[in-house]
Every structure is written in C-alpha cells, then in structure tokens.
Design a protein around this motif. Structure first.
Motif, short mmCIF file in Angstrom:
data_model
loop_
_atom_site.label_atom_id
_atom_site.label_comp_id
_atom_site.label_asym_id
_atom_site.label_seq_id
_atom_site.Cartn_x
_atom_site.Cartn_y
_atom_site.Cartn_z
N ASP A 3 11.14 -17.73 96.95
CA ASP A 3 11.81 -16.47 97.30
C ASP A 3 12.43 -15.84 96.07
O ASP A 3 12.41 -14.62 95.92
CB ASP A 3 12.89 -16.71 98.36
CG ASP A 3 12.30 -17.07 99.71
OD1 ASP A 3 11.12 -16.72 99.97
OD2 ASP A 3 13.01 -17.71 100.51
N ARG A 7 11.57 -12.17 94.63
CA ARG A 7 12.64 -11.18 94.44
C ARG A 7 12.69 -10.70 93.00
O ARG A 7 12.84 -9.52 92.73
CB ARG A 7 14.00 -11.78 94.86
CG ARG A 7 15.17 -10.87 94.63
CD ARG A 7 15.09 -9.62 95.51
NE ARG A 7 16.21 -8.75 95.21
CZ ARG A 7 16.09 -7.51 94.76
NH1 ARG A 7 14.90 -6.97 94.61
NH2 ARG A 7 17.14 -6.79 94.49
N GLU A 98 21.48 -14.27 95.57
CA GLU A 98 20.93 -13.26 96.47
C GLU A 98 21.44 -11.87 96.07
O GLU A 98 20.68 -10.91 96.01
CB GLU A 98 21.35 -13.56 97.92
CG GLU A 98 20.88 -12.54 98.93
CD GLU A 98 19.37 -12.55 99.14
OE1 GLU A 98 18.83 -11.49 99.48
OE2 GLU A 98 18.75 -13.61 98.97
#
Length: 109
Positions: A3, A7, A98
């Motif tokens: 991930d 990203r 994140e």
C-alpha cells in the motif's frame, strides 16, 4: 508495504504532473511578458508579471522538493528502512505515514 508503494507511486505521478503544469505556466508567463511592453510594475489593477513568475517559480521549487522526498521514500522502501524513524530508530506510526507518506521521523522526534 505494498500500500505504501502504491501511495508513493501515486504521489510521485501527481507531483510530476504538477511540476509539468507549473513549468508550462512559467513558460507562458515568460512568453507573454516577452511580447508585451506594458508597464506592469505600476499597474494598480493586479499582480505584476514579475510577481506571477516568482510565484510559479516558488511552486515549482516546492514540487521539485516534494519529488525528491517521494523518491527518497521509495528508496527507503526498497532498502527496507521505510517507516523507521531516522532519529530514534523506532517505527513511525501507520497513521503518520498515511497522512505524510514521506515522513522520515516519528511524531516524538
């Protein structure tokens, strides 16, 4: 970390697109000023050509710096050090990564 790679790849593409657009805008401002004999420095109606050019330059420099930080994060990912604080050596919280995928330090550091 798949991930994270996705990203970071997405962020890199967005940054490259932004940089290309800013460089094109800069060329347009320079070209427009080359063909004009207007006294934009004393025009009370708006921003000067010099100001516009400086503003685009600053945004382009920011995009170049962002691209460098994304590339550095991708390199850390490949090396296996992505998500490890550069100061204390502990894991960087997933929430921080994140929010800021290029982070090199944990919140504490």
């Amino acid at each position: 970390m798949t991930d994270a790679r996705a990203r970071l790849d997405e962020l890199r593409t967005e940054t490259l697109d932004r940089l290309a657009a800013l460089r094109s805008e800069h060329r347009a401002v320079v070209d427009a000023s080359r063909d004009s004999n207007a006294d934009d420095e004393h025009d009370p109606e708006g921003a000067t050509i010099a100001f516009e050019r400086a503003q685009v330059d600053a945004l382009a420099r920011d995009a170049v710096e962002r691209l460098a930080s994304v590339d550095a994060a991708l390199a850390r990912l490949s090396e296996g050090t992505y998500g490890i604080c550069a100061v204390c050596g502990r894991a960087i919280a997933p929430g921080r990564l994140e929010a800021r995928p290029t982070a090199t330090t944990c919140v504490g550091c």
